[in-house]
Write a protein that holds these residues in place. Structure first.
Motif, PDB file in Angstrom:
ATOM      1  N   VAL A  73     -48.424   2.968 -10.803  1.00 29.90           N
ATOM      2  CA  VAL A  73     -48.153   1.540 -11.003  1.00 29.90           C
ATOM      3  C   VAL A  73     -46.657   1.363 -11.259  1.00 29.90           C
ATOM      4  O   VAL A  73     -46.133   1.861 -12.252  1.00 29.90           O
ATOM      5  CB  VAL A  73     -48.961   0.978 -12.185  1.00 29.90           C
ATOM      6  N   PRO A  74     -45.954   0.659 -10.360  1.00 30.28           N
ATOM      7  CA  PRO A  74     -44.492   0.572 -10.494  1.00 30.28           C
ATOM      8  C   PRO A  74     -44.056  -0.468 -11.515  1.00 30.28           C
ATOM      9  O   PRO A  74     -44.706  -1.499 -11.698  1.00 30.28           O
ATOM     10  CB  PRO A  74     -44.042   0.177  -9.085  1.00 30.28           C
ATOM     11  N   GLY A  75     -42.931  -0.172 -12.167  1.00 29.18           N
ATOM     12  CA  GLY A  75     -42.270  -1.168 -13.003  1.00 29.18           C
ATOM     13  C   GLY A  75     -41.125  -1.825 -12.277  1.00 29.18           C
ATOM     14  O   GLY A  75     -40.540  -2.790 -12.767  1.00 29.18           O
ATOM     15  N   ASP A  76     -40.793  -1.308 -11.103  1.00 28.01           N
ATOM     16  CA  ASP A  76     -39.720  -1.852 -10.277  1.00 28.01           C
ATOM     17  C   ASP A  76     -40.196  -1.849  -8.827  1.00 28.01           C
ATOM     18  O   ASP A  76     -40.276  -0.806  -8.185  1.00 28.01           O
ATOM     19  CB  ASP A  76     -38.457  -0.997 -10.431  1.00 28.01           C
ATOM     20  N   LEU A  77     -40.514  -3.023  -8.310  1.00 30.32           N
ATOM     21  CA  LEU A  77     -41.073  -3.120  -6.964  1.00 30.32           C
ATOM     22  C   LEU A  77     -40.060  -2.783  -5.888  1.00 30.32           C
ATOM     23  O   LEU A  77     -40.442  -2.505  -4.745  1.00 30.32           O
ATOM     24  CB  LEU A  77     -41.629  -4.527  -6.741  1.00 30.32           C
ATOM     25  N   GLY A 124     -44.542 -12.158  -5.717  1.00 28.37           N
ATOM     26  CA  GLY A 124     -44.678 -13.492  -6.273  1.00 28.37           C
ATOM     27  C   GLY A 124     -45.913 -13.706  -7.114  1.00 28.37           C
ATOM     28  O   GLY A 124     -46.026 -14.718  -7.815  1.00 28.37           O
ATOM     29  N   ALA A 125     -46.860 -12.769  -7.064  1.00 26.95           N
ATOM     30  CA  ALA A 125     -48.105 -12.943  -7.818  1.00 26.95           C
ATOM     31  C   ALA A 125     -47.972 -12.527  -9.272  1.00 26.95           C
ATOM     32  O   ALA A 125     -48.807 -12.911 -10.105  1.00 26.95           O
ATOM     33  CB  ALA A 125     -49.229 -12.148  -7.161  1.00 26.95           C
ATOM     34  N   SER A 166     -54.325  -8.021  -8.446  1.00 24.29           N
ATOM     35  CA  SER A 166     -54.049  -9.416  -8.783  1.00 24.29           C
ATOM     36  C   SER A 166     -52.564  -9.677  -8.998  1.00 24.29           C
ATOM     37  O   SER A 166     -52.106 -10.814  -8.856  1.00 24.29           O
ATOM     38  CB  SER A 166     -54.829  -9.818 -10.039  1.00 24.29           C
ATOM     39  N   ARG A 167     -51.814  -8.630  -9.316  1.00 20.90           N
ATOM     40  CA  ARG A 167     -50.399  -8.791  -9.653  1.00 20.90           C
ATOM     41  C   ARG A 167     -49.446  -8.277  -8.576  1.00 20.90           C
ATOM     42  O   ARG A 167     -48.365  -8.828  -8.385  1.00 20.90           O
ATOM     43  CB  ARG A 167     -50.129  -8.047 -10.971  1.00 20.90           C
ATOM     44  N   ARG A 207     -45.187  -6.006 -14.493  1.00 20.84           N
ATOM     45  CA  ARG A 207     -43.897  -5.303 -14.510  1.00 20.84           C
ATOM     46  C   ARG A 207     -43.450  -5.035 -15.942  1.00 20.84           C
ATOM     47  O   ARG A 207     -43.042  -3.917 -16.286  1.00 20.84           O
ATOM     48  CB  ARG A 207     -42.839  -6.157 -13.797  1.00 20.84           C
ATOM     49  N   ASP A 208     -43.524  -6.046 -16.793  1.00 22.05           N
ATOM     50  CA  ASP A 208     -43.090  -5.859 -18.175  1.00 22.05           C
ATOM     51  C   ASP A 208     -44.027  -4.927 -18.937  1.00 22.05           C
ATOM     52  O   ASP A 208     -43.577  -4.173 -19.817  1.00 22.05           O
ATOM     53  CB  ASP A 208     -43.007  -7.212 -18.885  1.00 22.05           C
ATOM     54  N   ALA A 209     -45.316  -4.955 -18.604  1.00 27.39           N
ATOM     55  CA  ALA A 209     -46.256  -4.052 -19.281  1.00 27.39           C
ATOM     56  C   ALA A 209     -45.961  -2.603 -18.926  1.00 27.39           C
ATOM     57  O   ALA A 209     -45.982  -1.721 -19.799  1.00 27.39           O
ATOM     58  CB  ALA A 209     -47.689  -4.422 -18.915  1.00 27.39           C
TER      59      ALA A 209
END
Length: 463
Positions: free
Chosen positions: A113-117, A129-130, A153-154, A199-201
Motif C-alpha cells: 500500500v503506497p504512501g506516495d502514488l 482523486g478518490a 475505495s481510495r 495516504r496519510d494513514a
C-alpha cells in the motif's frame, strides 16, 4: 507437587511455548509435547537440494519488530545459542511480473500500500482523486475491513490487483478482498482510526515504525530452520511424542484428561495445564466439549493450500539481478512468487555450486490447480519461471516438490475480535497459541507460544 503440562502441537509456536515453560516453571515440571505428525517444526522444514540446505517451508523471519526491538524469533534464536548462526539476505531488489516484464517493486509501500502514488509509474494507474478527506477517520476505533475494500475505495482497482494482492499473496497465499486489515496490517489499521486519507494513514504508520535504518529486514539460520526446531526441542527438556494425536481433551477437577493415539488402542494422560497449538479445525474439535464457545469462534477459519518447487540449476545459470519476484493473480500463472535463493542468501552462493530457484505455487481458492503429480507440477513451474523471468532456464540437475495442504490461514475481517472472544471463554489452565489465532510468520508464532506459556505459568503459580 510436580506440575505436568501438555503442549499439543509441535510447530514453532508449541516449541516456543515449551521453552518458555521450561524457563519459567520449577526444574521438576514435566512438559510433554504431543505432535501427531512424524516430525517437529510444522511449516519449518529444511531439505537438501543440490548439496545445499534449502527451506521447504518458511525461509526467513523478520529481524525486528515495528518498535525497533529484535523480533521474538531472533530473541528465541539467541536464547537457543544460535545468535552467531543468524544470517541476512543480500541487498537485492525484488520485482513484480506484470505483462511479460519484470518491474521493480515501488519503494516506500506498506505491504504494497503506497504512501506516495507518484512511485507507481509502470506498475499501476491509481485513482488519486478518490483519496479525499471526508472530515472523519477512515476507520472507527476497533473496526475492521478487508484490505482490498479499503485500498480499492481510495486508490482504485489496479493498485490492489497489481501491487497489494501479490504482496499479500506472497505471505498469506490469499486475496486482499478477503483478508483482514487489522490482522495483516495492524499498524495501518491503527493509523486509519485517526487519519482521514489512506495516504496519510500509510505515512503515519511508517512514521511510527522504529526500525533502524540500514538494519536487515529479514534473518534466517545458517544451516536451515530445522536447526531452530531441534534446538528448541532440546532446550525445552520436554518429552516429545511423535505420531501420537490427541483425540480428546476433558476438564477434570484436578486439571485435564487427554485421550491419545488410535481409537482401537487409546492411551491417556492427566495434566495440570494445556497449551493448544494446533490449526483451527483440530483445535475446535478438541475444544467442543471443554470450551464450546471457543470452539464455535475458531471453527470457521479457512486455509489456503500451496506447493513449493525447488530447482537446482547448473552452476553459472544466468538470472535477472534480483532476489526474486511476485506475480499478480491477474497474470493467470500457477507460480505466484519466486526466490532466486542462492542470490538472495549469499552464504549459499558459490561460483561452482548450483543456482537454486524456489517457486511458490497456488493461492486461496486454487486448490484444484495443484492437483498435478510432482513431475507435471515441476514442469509447469519450470516453464512459467522461464516465461516470467524472461530467461530460458536449463533443466534442473535436482529438484523437489513440497506440498502444504491447508497451510496458510485466511483471516477474514473480524478475526481479531473472534479470537478475543474465543480466549475469554477458555477455562483456566488452557491457552491457545499459533498461526490459527495470532497470525502467520515465525516471530508472531513464537510470541504467541510464549504468551500462552506465560498464561499457563501464571495459572499454575496461583493454583
Amino acid at each position: 507437587m510436580r506440575k505436568r503440562i501438555a503442549v499439543i502441537g509441535g510447530g514453532i509456536a508449541g516449541l516456543a511455548a515449551a521453552v518458555r515453560l521450561r524457563d519459567r516453571l520449577p526444574a521438576g515440571a514435566e512438559i510433554t509435547v504431543y505432535e501427531q505428525g512424524d516430525a517437529l517444526g510444522g511449516k519449518l522444514r529444511t531439505g537438501d537440494l543440490g548439496g545445499l540446505a534449502v527451506e521447504r517451508g518458511a525461509e526467513s523471519f523478520l529481524n525486528s519488530g515495528a518498535d525497533g526491538a529484535e523480533s521474538a524469533a531472533v530473541s528465541l534464536a539467541r536464547r537457543l545459542g544460535l545468535g552467531d548462526a543468524l544470517v541476512h539476505p543480500a541487498r537485492q531488489p525484488a520485482a513484480l511480473a506484470i505483462g511479460g516484464r519484470l518491474t521493480p517493486i515501488p519503494a516506500g509501500t506498506l505491504v504494497g500500500v503506497p504512501g506516495d502514488l507518484s512511485t507507481l509509474d509502470g506498475v499501476a494507474l491509481p485513482d488519486a482523486g478518490a483519496d479525499t478527506d471526508d472530515g472523519r477517520p477512515l476507520l472507527a476505533p476497533g473496526a475492521d475491513v478487508a484490505v482490498g475494500a479499503l485500498v480499492r475505495s481510495r486508490y482504485g482497482a489496479e493498485v490492489v490487483d497489481r501491487l497489494v494482492d501479490p504482496m499479500l499473496g506472497g505471505v498469506y497465499a490469499g486475496r486482499a478482498d478477503q483478508l483482514s486489515l487489522r490482522v495483516t496490517m495492524p499498524q495501518l489499521a491503527l493509523a486509519a482510526e485517526t487519519e482521514h486519507t489512506l495516504r496519510d494513514a500509510v505515512r503515519a504508520a511508517q512514521a511510527r515504525s522504529r526500525r533502524v535504518p540500514g538494519q536487515p529486514v529479514f534473518a534466517a539460520v545458517d544451516g536451515g530452520m530445522s536447526r531452530l526446531v531441534s534446538a528448541a526441542a532440546s532446550a525445552s527438556g520436554a518429552r516429545i511424542n511423535l505420531g501420537l494425536p490427541v483425540r480428546e481433551l476433558t476438564r477434570t477437577p484436578a486439571g485435564w484428561h487427554l485421550v491419545l493415539g488410535p481409537a482401537p488402542y487409546p492411551q491417556t494422560a492427566d495434566v495440570d495445564a494445556v497449551v493448544l497449538a494446533v490449526p483451527a479445525k483440530p483445535a475446535a474439535r478438541l475444544l467442543a466439549g471443554a470450551a464450546p464457545e471457543t470452539a464455535h469462534e475458531v471453527a470457521d477459519l479457512t486455509y489456503a493450500s500451496v506447493a513449493l518447487a525447488g530447482l537446482a540449476l547448473p552452476p553459472g545459470t544466468s538470472l535477472p539481478e534480483l532476489s526474486g519476484f511476485l506475480v499478480p493473480p491477474g497474470e493467470g500463472t500457477l507460480v505466484k512468487a519466486a526466490t532466486f535463493f542462492t542470490r538472495k542468501w549469499p552464504h549459499l552462493d558459490r561460483p561452482s555450486g548450483p543456482v537454486i530457484v524456489r517457486a511458490s505455487l497456488g493461492r486461496a481458492g486454487e486448490e484444484e490447480r495443484l492437483q498435478l503429480d510432482d513431475a507435471a507440477l515441476l514442469a509447469r513451474a519450470h516453464r512459467e519461471l522461464s516465461e516470467l523471468a524472461g530467461v530460458d532456464l536449463p533443466a534442473p540437475a535436482a529438484s523437489w516438490v513440497q506440498r502444504w495442504g491447508g497451510a496458510l490461514p485466511q483471516y477474514a475481517p473480524g478475526h481479531a475480535d473472534r479470537i478475543v472472544r474465543a480466549r475469554a471463554a477458555l477455562p483456566p489452565g488452557l491457552a491457545l497459541a499459533g498461526a490459527a489465532f495470532d497470525g502467520v510468520g515465525i516471530p508472531v508464532c513464537v510470541a504467541s507460544g510464549e504468551r500462552a506459556a506465560d498464561e499457563v505459568s501464571k495459572y499454575l503459580e496461583e493454583a
